[in-house]
Design an enzyme around this catalytic site. Structure first.
Site, mmCIF file in Angstrom:
data_model
loop_
_atom_site.group_PDB
_atom_site.id
_atom_site.type_symbol
_atom_site.label_atom_id
_atom_site.label_comp_id
_atom_site.label_asym_id
_atom_site.label_seq_id
_atom_site.Cartn_x
_atom_site.Cartn_y
_atom_site.Cartn_z
ATOM 1 N N LYS A 57 0.845 -1.199 0.000
ATOM 2 C CA LYS A 57 0.000 0.000 0.000
ATOM 3 C C LYS A 57 0.874 1.240 0.000
ATOM 4 O O LYS A 57 1.732 1.407 0.864
ATOM 5 C CB LYS A 57 -0.932 0.002 1.206
ATOM 6 C CG LYS A 57 -1.827 1.252 1.264
ATOM 7 C CD LYS A 57 -2.966 1.061 2.234
ATOM 8 C CE LYS A 57 -3.792 2.324 2.382
ATOM 9 N NZ LYS A 57 -4.956 2.103 3.260
ATOM 10 N N ASP A 149 -13.828 3.405 9.560
ATOM 11 C CA ASP A 149 -14.136 3.406 8.117
ATOM 12 C C ASP A 149 -14.511 1.998 7.651
ATOM 13 O O ASP A 149 -14.072 1.548 6.598
ATOM 14 C CB ASP A 149 -12.941 3.953 7.334
ATOM 15 C CG ASP A 149 -13.322 4.338 5.894
ATOM 16 O OD1 ASP A 149 -14.533 4.528 5.631
ATOM 17 O OD2 ASP A 149 -12.412 4.449 5.051
HETATM 18 N N1 LIG Z 1 -3.794 -7.118 1.094
HETATM 19 C C1 LIG Z 1 -4.526 -6.916 -0.012
HETATM 20 N N2 LIG Z 1 -4.657 -7.886 -0.943
HETATM 21 C C2 LIG Z 1 -5.406 -7.680 -2.045
HETATM 22 N N3 LIG Z 1 -6.053 -6.529 -2.331
HETATM 23 C C3 LIG Z 1 -5.974 -5.518 -1.454
HETATM 24 C C4 LIG Z 1 -5.215 -5.655 -0.256
HETATM 25 N N4 LIG Z 1 -5.295 -4.500 0.418
HETATM 26 C C5 LIG Z 1 -6.070 -3.678 -0.314
HETATM 27 N N5 LIG Z 1 -6.490 -4.272 -1.444
HETATM 28 C C6 LIG Z 1 -7.361 -3.656 -2.464
HETATM 29 O O1 LIG Z 1 -7.020 -2.264 -2.569
HETATM 30 C C7 LIG Z 1 -8.144 -1.433 -2.252
HETATM 31 C C8 LIG Z 1 -7.670 -0.178 -1.518
HETATM 32 O O2 LIG Z 1 -7.019 -0.539 -0.323
HETATM 33 P P1 LIG Z 1 -7.275 0.277 1.027
HETATM 34 O O3 LIG Z 1 -6.332 -0.190 2.058
HETATM 35 O O4 LIG Z 1 -8.725 0.226 1.359
HETATM 36 O O5 LIG Z 1 -6.866 1.755 0.560
HETATM 37 P P2 LIG Z 1 -7.500 3.171 0.950
HETATM 38 O O6 LIG Z 1 -7.003 3.517 2.310
HETATM 39 O O7 LIG Z 1 -6.954 4.104 -0.084
HETATM 40 O O8 LIG Z 1 -8.999 3.018 0.888
HETATM 41 C C9 LIG Z 1 -9.081 -2.329 -1.459
HETATM 42 O O9 LIG Z 1 -10.410 -1.932 -1.601
HETATM 43 C C10 LIG Z 1 -8.812 -3.707 -2.060
HETATM 44 O O10 LIG Z 1 -9.580 -3.861 -3.245
HETATM 45 MG MG LIG Z 2 -10.207 1.659 1.610
#
Ligand SMILES: Nc1ncnc2c1ncn2[C@@H]1O[C@H](COP(=O)(O)OP(=O)(O)O)[C@@H](O)[C@H]1O
Ligand SMILES: [Mg+2]
Lengths: 307, 255
Positions: A57, A149
């Site tokens: 991320k 959230d």
């Molecule tokens: N560990 C993971 N494995 C696979 N997909 C992920 C993972 N973490 C996040 N995602 C995908 O990325 C998207 C955004 O991640 P997220 O942590 O929610 O970011 P933000 O804080 O910008 O909302 C999620 O909705 C999911 O679809």
């Molecule tokens: Mg998110």
């Protein structure tokens, strides 16, 4: 004046290339975009050291010394503290050459809850997923962390049916400073009234209970068979406007749902004699269903493993 | 912000770019400045405009060529740009409406027996644009607004790739461009190369490959943003396009 024609596929790749975080000479090779949220993008990467895929991320935009930078770092530390089978495990924290911070976590090979629901209409199956979600949230609350959230986009289902809570990007841990009063934190569709009003000092575990209630209502909608009165009452109680009228904790919400599933009366609904009759009938049916499900599972295990 | 997105207070921060908006320069500025700005706009828009006129106005290739020439050489006067109001929509949509007006006027004039104004001839590769029409998907012929936008994006990316190639040549970094080409621009569709394979082929350590690729991507991103800055009329429109094209959002200030 311009060179070769670019195909749609080439444009998609260039777009990704322009966005890809630079990991310098770390052992991770970024491969693709997995998803994007309000704060950052999550990429599929390959850990060349361990030979496995991971998810990384990264914040949207490099801005040295920005508030988001500290937030991501905090998120990573929070995740590290929340070691639980229902919370995505974090592996590493990275400092990118462009000044950004990123964290490495398990690559969840599965669907986001919102995508999963599109393919799973069964009420019981949906409720089982929701129970696991409540369990993870209750664990975070136990550790003094309010997610703030919760929404289907921040929950994923893994390959083994595990339910994983993601995105502690705007979570709050007990003892940490709060945002300035009036700051709205969360997502409109799921946030509790106190969150929407920016009453940051009033946000607590019950605000997450509210979001869970909204998620539950979404899971009941379109379920087969349709949700009955007690179930709808549970969702309504969880997402009541007044925090005091909600379940005091995710654990309490969870146990009321369990009561429903085992045919006991639920706290969210004072029973009429008719309700009681319906419940007892259902209780019987649920028992039959459970036995059948158990036998089916044994059958499947027998077929696939011969044990 | 849409109801489904996480909020964390307001956001406001400028993305640094040295480029000026050609849209604004075309409306005012001295004549040399104005001509340069119009050149920038033509470079980005002539191809989408040509394809659009072919499809939307069912013009044959000679007609489309004349209409597009006439539009960029004559119709895009100072007055046209002065009419653009950044608050009301994107410059791209505005330009498309101007193009529609131009085609309508020309056809009316033709019907009235008048000949279109003898426009200066721009040296544009119309044969190339005509050949590209073959790449359009059926969906492009159905939704011409979206098609115009997609073709515009394609042209912006193509210009940025050209600029990156030029930049690499000027700085003696042809090797960087070659890595970018092989990994990001035209990878082998069957088996996209790994960094290790690229390194072996180029006789470089893997860390060099990642560094060079990172540099090329960063420059490419900057070049795309520079072009967007030039091709949009306001800060808001620039951000909107940057978000649409590169998924960039802008930073909140510290509360
Ligand atoms: N560990 C993971 N494995 C696979 N997909 C992920 C993972 N973490 C996040 N995602 C995908 O990325 C998207 C955004 O991640 P997220 O942590 O929610 O970011 P933000 O804080 O910008 O909302 C999620 O909705 C999911 O679809
Ligand atoms: Mg998110």
């Amino acid at each position: 004046m311009s060179g070769a024609w670019l195909s749609d596929a080439a444009i998609a790749r260039l777009r990704l290339a322009a966005e890809l975080p630079e990991l310098g000479s770390s052992r991770y090779e970024v491969r693709a975009l997995l998803g994007r949220g309000g704060m950052g993008s999550v990429y599929l990467a390959h850990d060349t050291g361990l030979g496995r895929d991971v998810a990384i991320k990264v914040l949207h935009d490099p801005a040295p010394g920005s508030a988001l930078l500290a937030r991501l770092q905090r998120e990573a530390r929070l995740l590290a503290r929340l070691e639980h089978p229902g919370i995505v495990p974090i592996h590493d924290l990275l400092h990118l050459p462009d000044g950004r911070v990123a964290y490495v976590m398990q690559h969840v090979q599965g669907a986001r809850l919102d995508q999963h629901l599109a393919g799973e209409r069964g009420l019981e199956a949906r409720l089982r997923v929701f129970l696991k979600l409540c369990e993870s949230v209750a664990f975070a609350h136990d550790r003094g962390v309010v997610h703030r959230d919760l929404k289907p986009e921040n929950v994923m289902l893994g390959r083994f049916g595990e339910v994983l809570v993601l995105d502690f990007g705007v979570a709050h841990a007990a003892g940490e400073p709060l945002e300035r009063a009036g700051t709205v934190v969360g997502t409109q569709r799921y946030m509790a009234p106190e969150q929407a009003r920016g009453e940051v000092e009033r946000i607590d575990a019950r605000s997450d209970v509210h979001a869970l209630g909204r998620i539950l209502a979404g899971m009941l909608a379109g379920a087969e068979p349709p949700a009955n009165r007690p179930l709808r009452a549970i969702a309504a109680k969880a997402s009541a406007d007044d925090p005091a009228a909600r379940y005091p904790s995710a654990a309490a919400l969870r146990s009321d749902l369990e009561a429903f599933l085992s045919g006991r009366p639920v706290s969210a609904l004072p029973e009429t004699p008719l309700d009681r009759l319906a419940r007892l009938y259902r209780r019987h049916r649920v028992a039959v269903w459970l036995v059948a499900a158990y036998l089916a599972m044994r059958g499947a295990v027998l077929l696939t493993t011969g044990r | 912000m849409a109801g489904g997105d996480t909020e964390i207070g307001g956001r406001d921060d400028r993305f640094p770019s040295t480029r000026m908006s050609a849209v604004r320069e075309a409306a005012s500025g001295d004549e040399a400045c104005r001509q340069r700005a119009i050149g920038t706009l033509i470079a980005a828009y002539w191809k989408p405009a040509y394809k659009y006129v072919r499809l939307r106005w069912k013009a044959d290739n000679e007609q489309a060529k004349d209409l597009v020439q006439g539009f960029f050489a004559g119709a895009l006067g100072r007055a046209t740009f002065a009419r653009y109001d950044a608050g009301k929509g994107s410059f791209r949509t505005f330009l498309r409406h101007c193009l529609d007006d131009h085609v309508r006027d020309q056809r009316d004039a033709q019907r009235a027996g008048k000949r279109g104004g003898g426009a200066a001839v721009l040296s544009l590769d119309f044969a190339g644009a005509e050949a590209e029409l073959a790449h359009l998907e059926p969906r492009d012929r159905e939704d011409l607004d979206a098609c115009f936008q997609r073709e515009w994006v394609r042209q912006v990316f193509a210009l940025a790739v050209d600029a990156l190639r030029d930049l690499c040549a000027a700085q003696g970094k042809q090797g960087h461009f070659e890595l970018f080409r092989r990994y990001d621009l035209e990878p082998d569709p069957g088996a996209p190369p790994s960094y290790a394979a690229l390194a072996a082929a180029a006789g470089l350590p893997v860390t060099q490959v990642t560094n060079h690729l990172a540099w090329a991507r960063r420059e490419f991103r900057r070049l795309v943003l520079d072009r967007l800055r030039e091709l949009t009329g306001s800060e808001a429109e620039f951000r909107e396009e940057a978000r649409a094209l590169l998924g960039i959002t802008f930073e909140e200030p510290r509360p």
